[in-house]
Scaffold this motif. Sequence first.
Motif, PDB file in Angstrom:
ATOM      1  N   CYS A 245       7.337  14.251   4.973  1.00 10.31           N
ATOM      2  CA  CYS A 245       6.574  14.546   6.185  1.00 10.31           C
ATOM      3  C   CYS A 245       7.174  13.765   7.354  1.00 10.31           C
ATOM      4  O   CYS A 245       7.797  12.718   7.154  1.00 10.31           O
ATOM      5  CB  CYS A 245       5.102  14.186   5.991  1.00 10.31           C
ATOM      6  SG  CYS A 245       4.253  15.234   4.793  1.00 10.31           S
ATOM      7  N   GLU A 246       6.943  14.265   8.572  1.00  5.23           N
ATOM      8  CA  GLU A 246       7.572  13.671   9.746  1.00  5.23           C
ATOM      9  C   GLU A 246       6.549  13.069  10.704  1.00  5.23           C
ATOM     10  O   GLU A 246       5.412  13.550  10.794  1.00  5.23           O
ATOM     11  CB  GLU A 246       8.414  14.724  10.486  1.00  5.23           C
ATOM     12  CG  GLU A 246       9.566  15.256   9.660  1.00  5.23           C
ATOM     13  CD  GLU A 246      10.382  16.307  10.409  1.00  5.23           C
ATOM     14  OE1 GLU A 246       9.974  16.657  11.549  1.00  5.23           O
ATOM     15  OE2 GLU A 246      11.405  16.763   9.865  1.00  5.23           O
ATOM     16  N   ALA A 247       6.975  12.018  11.412  1.00  3.32           N
ATOM     17  CA  ALA A 247       6.161  11.398  12.459  1.00  3.32           C
ATOM     18  C   ALA A 247       7.076  11.053  13.626  1.00  3.32           C
ATOM     19  O   ALA A 247       8.214  10.608  13.422  1.00  3.32           O
ATOM     20  CB  ALA A 247       5.459  10.145  11.943  1.00  3.32           C
ATOM     21  N   THR A 248       6.597  11.278  14.842  1.00  7.73           N
ATOM     22  CA  THR A 248       7.379  10.920  16.025  1.00  7.73           C
ATOM     23  C   THR A 248       7.236   9.432  16.308  1.00  7.73           C
ATOM     24  O   THR A 248       6.331   8.757  15.791  1.00  7.73           O
ATOM     25  CB  THR A 248       6.926  11.734  17.247  1.00  7.73           C
ATOM     26  OG1 THR A 248       5.521  11.510  17.451  1.00  7.73           O
ATOM     27  CG2 THR A 248       7.163  13.218  17.022  1.00  7.73           C
ATOM     28  N   LEU A 249       8.131   8.911  17.157  1.00 11.71           N
ATOM     29  CA  LEU A 249       8.152   7.482  17.468  1.00 11.71           C
ATOM     30  C   LEU A 249       7.981   7.258  18.965  1.00 11.71           C
ATOM     31  O   LEU A 249       8.579   7.966  19.778  1.00 11.71           O
ATOM     32  CB  LEU A 249       9.475   6.844  17.023  1.00 11.71           C
ATOM     33  CG  LEU A 249       9.845   6.949  15.544  1.00 11.71           C
ATOM     34  CD1 LEU A 249      11.203   6.300  15.311  1.00 11.71           C
ATOM     35  CD2 LEU A 249       8.784   6.312  14.669  1.00 11.71           C
ATOM     36  N   LYS A 250       7.188   6.267  19.324  1.00  8.73           N
ATOM     37  CA  LYS A 250       7.073   5.796  20.702  1.00  8.73           C
ATOM     38  C   LYS A 250       7.456   4.323  20.705  1.00  8.73           C
ATOM     39  O   LYS A 250       6.745   3.485  20.153  1.00  8.73           O
ATOM     40  CB  LYS A 250       5.651   5.973  21.230  1.00  8.73           C
ATOM     41  CG  LYS A 250       5.466   5.491  22.662  1.00  8.73           C
ATOM     42  CD  LYS A 250       4.026   5.657  23.126  1.00  8.73           C
ATOM     43  CE  LYS A 250       3.845   5.140  24.549  1.00  8.73           C
ATOM     44  NZ  LYS A 250       2.428   5.275  24.993  1.00  8.73           N
ATOM     45  N   LEU A 251       8.580   3.989  21.319  1.00 10.26           N
ATOM     46  CA  LEU A 251       9.094   2.628  21.274  1.00 10.26           C
ATOM     47  C   LEU A 251       8.397   1.728  22.290  1.00 10.26           C
ATOM     48  O   LEU A 251       7.802   2.208  23.266  1.00 10.26           O
ATOM     49  CB  LEU A 251      10.600   2.635  21.547  1.00 10.26           C
ATOM     50  CG  LEU A 251      11.451   3.497  20.605  1.00 10.26           C
ATOM     51  CD1 LEU A 251      12.926   3.275  20.891  1.00 10.26           C
ATOM     52  CD2 LEU A 251      11.141   3.213  19.151  1.00 10.26           C
ATOM     53  N   PRO A 252       8.463   0.408  22.098  1.00  7.36           N
ATOM     54  CA  PRO A 252       7.869  -0.535  23.063  1.00  7.36           C
ATOM     55  C   PRO A 252       8.491  -0.362  24.441  1.00  7.36           C
ATOM     56  O   PRO A 252       9.679  -0.042  24.558  1.00  7.36           O
ATOM     57  CB  PRO A 252       8.201  -1.912  22.473  1.00  7.36           C
ATOM     58  CG  PRO A 252       8.463  -1.657  21.026  1.00  7.36           C
ATOM     59  CD  PRO A 252       9.056  -0.284  20.941  1.00  7.36           C
TER      60      PRO A 252
ATOM     61  N   GLU B 115       0.813  -1.217   0.000  1.00  4.42           N
ATOM     62  CA  GLU B 115       0.000   0.000   0.000  1.00  4.42           C
ATOM     63  C   GLU B 115       0.845   1.266   0.000  1.00  4.42           C
ATOM     64  O   GLU B 115       0.368   2.336  -0.374  1.00  4.42           O
ATOM     65  CB  GLU B 115      -0.921   0.011   1.226  1.00  4.42           C
ATOM     66  CG  GLU B 115      -2.050  -1.001   1.150  1.00  4.42           C
ATOM     67  CD  GLU B 115      -2.889  -1.016   2.406  1.00  4.42           C
ATOM     68  OE1 GLU B 115      -2.672  -0.134   3.285  1.00  4.42           O
ATOM     69  OE2 GLU B 115      -3.763  -1.886   2.533  1.00  4.42           O
ATOM     70  N   ARG B 116       2.105   1.163   0.452  1.00  2.00           N
ATOM     71  CA  ARG B 116       3.014   2.303   0.484  1.00  2.00           C
ATOM     72  C   ARG B 116       2.383   3.504   1.194  1.00  2.00           C
ATOM     73  O   ARG B 116       2.388   4.639   0.690  1.00  2.00           O
ATOM     74  CB  ARG B 116       3.412   2.716  -0.944  1.00  2.00           C
ATOM     75  CG  ARG B 116       4.142   1.643  -1.712  1.00  2.00           C
ATOM     76  CD  ARG B 116       5.538   1.416  -1.151  1.00  2.00           C
ATOM     77  NE  ARG B 116       6.262   0.374  -1.870  1.00  2.00           N
ATOM     78  CZ  ARG B 116       7.505   0.008  -1.620  1.00  2.00           C
ATOM     79  NH1 ARG B 116       8.159   0.608  -0.640  1.00  2.00           N
ATOM     80  NH2 ARG B 116       8.095  -0.942  -2.309  1.00  2.00           N
ATOM     81  N   THR B 117       1.846   3.263   2.367  1.00  2.00           N
ATOM     82  CA  THR B 117       1.230   4.330   3.157  1.00  2.00           C
ATOM     83  C   THR B 117       2.259   5.405   3.466  1.00  2.00           C
ATOM     84  O   THR B 117       3.406   5.099   3.824  1.00  2.00           O
ATOM     85  CB  THR B 117       0.668   3.766   4.470  1.00  2.00           C
ATOM     86  OG1 THR B 117      -0.306   2.765   4.162  1.00  2.00           O
ATOM     87  CG2 THR B 117       0.002   4.867   5.286  1.00  2.00           C
ATOM     88  N   THR B 118       1.860   6.665   3.339  1.00  2.00           N
ATOM     89  CA  THR B 118       2.762   7.769   3.648  1.00  2.00           C
ATOM     90  C   THR B 118       2.259   8.526   4.878  1.00  2.00           C
ATOM     91  O   THR B 118       1.079   8.439   5.244  1.00  2.00           O
ATOM     92  CB  THR B 118       2.866   8.754   2.471  1.00  2.00           C
ATOM     93  OG1 THR B 118       1.585   9.367   2.257  1.00  2.00           O
ATOM     94  CG2 THR B 118       3.304   8.030   1.202  1.00  2.00           C
ATOM     95  N   ILE B 119       3.152   9.285   5.489  1.00  2.00           N
ATOM     96  CA  ILE B 119       2.777  10.066   6.665  1.00  2.00           C
ATOM     97  C   ILE B 119       1.791  11.164   6.270  1.00  2.00           C
ATOM     98  O   ILE B 119       0.855  11.472   7.027  1.00  2.00           O
ATOM     99  CB  ILE B 119       4.041  10.660   7.315  1.00  2.00           C
ATOM    100  CG1 ILE B 119       4.956   9.523   7.797  1.00  2.00           C
ATOM    101  CG2 ILE B 119       3.683  11.583   8.481  1.00  2.00           C
ATOM    102  CD1 ILE B 119       6.310   9.979   8.297  1.00  2.00           C
TER     103      ILE B 119
END
Length: 418
Positions: free
Chosen positions: A154-161, A54-58
């Motif tokens: 575009c940017e997205a932040t990360l929340k790790l496990p 699907e190549r989803t983008t931010i």
Amino acid sequence: TTFVVVEIAAMSGMSFALKQRLQAVAGASVAAFGVASYYTTTQEEQKVRNLFRERTTIKQLQLKANRGEALPELAIICGTLHADASIKGSNTTAIGQILLTRLSPSAVWKDVGKPDKDGVVEKELVRTPKKKRYTVATMRMLAPGLHIKGLDDCEATLKLPPLEEDMGDLSPALFLTEADAQKEFFTSQLHKTAVEVDVGAMTGSRFQHLSKFISLDRDSEHDNPRDFLETFTNLYKEWTSNGNTVCVPVPMQAGFMSGMKFLWLPEGFYDDPSKHAFMFPKKEFVTAEEFVRRGHVAAGENNMHSPFQFEALDLGRKRDEEFGYRLVHLDIPLEQPVTIVAKPVASIVGEQRMIELVPPTGNEQSLHSRFRILKDHTIDDLLLHPSTRSENKGIYQGLSAVGAFLTGLAMAGFVILP
């Protein structure tokens, strides 16, 4: 060397009809589990493949959030890792994590041949060195303001496990760890929350880490090497001395206030702690010095009181071969092309909706769709590794065939139970 004992066959007094029914039920259960596991694994693989295509983008996710539309439960995003600032003392590291694991042997009695006319069956003791494991300690360091810049800029932040998972019975997600897939599927371990994780749980075979970001992975040569604990302690001091924020699991935080602590779990030092009143039977966090001291004492105790000890076997001579530690270091660099498997969520920052990629939870999580950071823009490491996915599907097919065979024999009047 084969060590043999004799034992009265427990099933020798059963009637033929009861054995036949037991074999049929056992065969049907094994076959059903194999079919269900194979089907589920195949469906999960296909789901991940479809998400990747699907190549989803931010930007697409942001537009959905701005329109008030629900975001997908799982997405696969390709991009590059960036941070607002670099880790002090390292201009290249985005994520650093170290995992210290205790290794201990498995020991089982296996039947040798069939019962004789008196119902006596010979058994041999099979010990597999460094087969079982549990996590002694782990810690993680992140570059400030860690985020991913997608292929659309575009940017997205990360929340790790949460690190609590890596101290318990879940396989560490960032290490792309694939171990005991059938066990995790069967017991639904992946549906636990961080609060429910059993810290220090022993869950069978040693982990197989597949991440291409692993920079160090080695076993100790001895049962109780002080240098492995010192390596971990020195790295913690190095990380914190530069002013970096180092994350440790919640159960370890109290220990860190008064110095480095490590998780003592008796199962990692005794063959079976329940069979004797050993000196250190409780799971608890202790200092490095105390940890090493206990290890030496436990080695002597186990050699004297192990339920698998008898005159022909010297467990003390095998201690360095069967017990030990494993040290694994993960280092994910900045500006690294990555593929991230995660759940996208929207948060409001000022007047804008920002996308954050977080670990899937509950029913969204599976063996294939846990939070992952894969090297480069590919999912091959997740799905196509020959020693994991293909092997597990082969195991499931084998279980189905064996179960069907046992059931068929029982229905035809043939019983192979002793």
